[in-house]
Design a protein around this motif. Structure first.
Motif, mmCIF file in Angstrom:
data_model
loop_
_atom_site.group_PDB
_atom_site.id
_atom_site.type_symbol
_atom_site.label_atom_id
_atom_site.label_comp_id
_atom_site.label_asym_id
_atom_site.label_seq_id
_atom_site.Cartn_x
_atom_site.Cartn_y
_atom_site.Cartn_z
ATOM 1 N N LEU A 45 0.822 -1.213 0.000
ATOM 2 C CA LEU A 45 0.000 0.000 0.000
ATOM 3 C C LEU A 45 0.859 1.269 0.000
ATOM 4 N N PRO A 49 -1.414 3.150 -2.905
ATOM 5 C CA PRO A 49 -2.482 3.268 -1.890
ATOM 6 C C PRO A 49 -3.809 2.716 -2.369
ATOM 7 N N ASN A 50 -3.979 2.550 -3.669
ATOM 8 C CA ASN A 50 -5.220 1.988 -4.190
ATOM 9 C C ASN A 50 -5.213 0.458 -4.146
ATOM 10 N N LYS A 52 -3.868 -2.095 -5.866
ATOM 11 C CA LYS A 52 -4.142 -2.904 -7.061
ATOM 12 C C LYS A 52 -2.835 -3.234 -7.786
ATOM 13 N N LEU A 56 4.279 -0.193 -11.921
ATOM 14 C CA LEU A 56 5.611 -0.166 -12.525
ATOM 15 C C LEU A 56 6.480 0.742 -11.675
ATOM 16 N N ARG A 58 10.384 2.528 -11.333
ATOM 17 C CA ARG A 58 11.650 2.868 -11.996
ATOM 18 C C ARG A 58 12.746 3.004 -10.947
ATOM 19 N N ASP A 65 9.153 9.276 -3.876
ATOM 20 C CA ASP A 65 7.925 9.744 -4.504
ATOM 21 C C ASP A 65 8.122 9.870 -6.013
ATOM 22 N N GLY A 66 7.138 9.452 -6.760
ATOM 23 C CA GLY A 66 7.184 9.681 -8.200
ATOM 24 C C GLY A 66 7.913 8.629 -8.987
ATOM 25 N N ARG A 67 8.395 7.562 -8.345
ATOM 26 C CA ARG A 67 9.100 6.489 -9.051
ATOM 27 C C ARG A 67 8.133 5.446 -9.560
ATOM 28 N N ILE A 68 6.911 5.493 -9.038
ATOM 29 C CA ILE A 68 5.948 4.422 -9.296
ATOM 30 C C ILE A 68 4.810 4.923 -10.173
ATOM 31 N N MET A 69 4.380 4.076 -11.096
ATOM 32 C CA MET A 69 3.173 4.379 -11.856
ATOM 33 C C MET A 69 2.162 3.260 -11.650
ATOM 34 N N THR A 70 0.896 3.663 -11.412
ATOM 35 C CA THR A 70 -0.198 2.708 -11.247
ATOM 36 C C THR A 70 -1.086 2.753 -12.497
ATOM 37 N N GLU A 71 -2.033 1.843 -12.565
ATOM 38 C CA GLU A 71 -3.026 1.774 -13.660
ATOM 39 C C GLU A 71 -2.398 1.202 -14.939
ATOM 40 N N TRP B 91 6.595 10.939 -18.750
ATOM 41 C CA TRP B 91 6.300 10.313 -17.453
ATOM 42 C C TRP B 91 5.216 11.103 -16.711
ATOM 43 N N GLN B 95 1.490 10.004 -15.747
ATOM 44 C CA GLN B 95 0.988 10.034 -14.360
ATOM 45 C C GLN B 95 -0.399 10.694 -14.323
ATOM 46 N N SER B 98 -2.742 8.138 -15.393
ATOM 47 C CA SER B 98 -2.984 7.186 -14.304
ATOM 48 C C SER B 98 -4.159 7.664 -13.441
ATOM 49 N N PHE B 101 -7.440 7.187 -15.321
ATOM 50 C CA PHE B 101 -7.937 5.804 -15.252
ATOM 51 C C PHE B 101 -8.453 5.487 -13.850
ATOM 52 N N PHE B 102 -7.758 5.973 -12.832
ATOM 53 C CA PHE B 102 -8.246 5.817 -11.455
ATOM 54 C C PHE B 102 -9.657 6.390 -11.337
ATOM 55 N N SER B 106 -12.034 3.520 -10.256
ATOM 56 C CA SER B 106 -12.131 3.411 -8.790
ATOM 57 C C SER B 106 -12.945 4.529 -8.140
ATOM 58 N N GLN B 140 -13.152 4.830 -0.185
ATOM 59 C CA GLN B 140 -11.780 4.355 -0.450
ATOM 60 C C GLN B 140 -11.100 5.241 -1.502
ATOM 61 N N VAL B 144 -7.741 7.706 -1.089
ATOM 62 C CA VAL B 144 -6.554 7.691 -1.962
ATOM 63 C C VAL B 144 -6.255 9.115 -2.443
ATOM 64 N N GLN B 147 -4.730 11.169 0.428
ATOM 65 C CA GLN B 147 -3.318 10.843 0.663
ATOM 66 C C GLN B 147 -2.422 11.571 -0.351
ATOM 67 N N HIS B 152 0.761 16.784 -2.558
ATOM 68 C CA HIS B 152 0.804 17.436 -3.871
ATOM 69 C C HIS B 152 -0.408 18.355 -4.026
#
Lengths: 218, 218
Positions: A45, A49-50, A52, A56, A58, A65-71, B91, B95, B98, B101-102, B106, B140, B144, B147, B152
């Protein structure tokens, strides 16, 4: 290097494995069994935090912060940027996005969720009562795809690309959700075309327990 | 000239009106009451086989095919291309995708659908039994968002943009779906910031009958 956290039997996750393989791009895969609570740990989480898969990560960006991409579909867009898998002018690229949003709103919640319920919930789960309605809504999505594919060979403009990858993921295993693709010949032809694209890899077989449940009638 | 076919009380449709207004872009609006079956006519289904609002139609493309774009968030991307509402490197732009799509996977299926059920279904509709679960899942999504907003100021990278517009649409009227935003102070502050952006316009008030239903407790 990029790392994908994903569950191999999830179509959303397989999308990334398929594109990365077709791009011949090196990546690390960390298996996260979302069906066994592994996306609900504090550690996971903190990454999403979602809660799922897939995500990805990097290792070429400093800081947490900002290294991760969701969806999954946003990740497809980032990976495909500057490649033939998402090309054309702004209108064509946005038309591919339109199919990506269609996939997540009108297709996945029915076609994928029916498969999940059949394979990954107990045979006496109350969620199985939802299957007829999920089947009906999923068929509506398949009918929309059929109508498009009667006229166009692909969903990503003039060529195979990320919208095809996204829609392929769960359509190719729709039978596991109890969907019959016989009424959708253009969809079946398109699935066959996708399977012949260079570097194609199929989703791994589901776990034995899920496969045996999905082999039963509803 | 571009034409938007939309229902003014739909957040998905209001997204386009808001961005187009902020872009100072001329457009024609055709009101389509999706709650009265107007997206299910043969004429409308010829424009969007998926039978949803909004759609955007261009009159500068020849032929019937390819002039129309569906899916509110894909349309936002096309309209914002080359503007400060969707900028940054690949990138950062992904984001923002992302979050788009969220929003569709969701957030909207819970926050928007709860509002729809409360306002646009009869007081004795069996769908009202879904409200507690929709409320839980919507909360939920709000958590998200909270958070993210603790750290940001915006969802579209460093500046206000299309991911903010998409998430604003139904969050700003979440109370009409029976959501209490008191536990989400960062969300409330962000809503206030969005309302102060240049050219902001609020969604029109819902029809009287819907408003009177939504004024009642569940």
């Amino acid at each position: 290097m990029i790392t994908v956290y994903g569950y191999s039997s999830s179509g959303n996750c397989h999308k990334l494995r398929l594109l990365l393989t077709q791009l011949k791009r090196e990546f690390k895969w960390v298996e996260v069994d979302s069906t066994a609570g592994e996306t609900r740990t504090a550690e996971y989480l903190a990454k999403n935090p979602n809660g799922k898969v897939p995500i990805l990560e990097r290792d070429d960006i400093e800081g947490d912060d900002g290294r991760i991409m969701t969806e999954s579909n946003a990740i497809l867009c980032w990976l495909a940027e500057g490649t033939p898998y998402w090309s054309g002018d702004a209108w064509q690229r946005a038309q591919a996005l339109s199919w990506l949003f269609f996939e997540q709103y009108s297709h996945e919640p029915y076609v994928a969720v029916a498969r999940f319920i059949r394979g990954w919930t107990p045979l006496d789960s109350p969620r199985r009562a939802d299957l007829p309605q999920l089947r009906e809504r999923g068929q509506q999505a398949l009918a929309v795809m059929e109508q498009h594919l009667k006229v166009h060979p692909w969903f990503t403009g003039d060529a195979y690309g990320i919208a095809d990858i996204a829609l392929f993921a769960y359509t190719d295993v729709a039978d596991e959700g109890g969907f019959d693709l016989a009424p959708y010949p253009a969809v079946r032809d398109w699935l066959a075309r996708v399977r012949k694209t260079p570097g194609f890899i199929a989703m791994p077989s589901p776990p034995v327990e899920a496969a045996s449940r999905m082999a039963l009638p509803d």
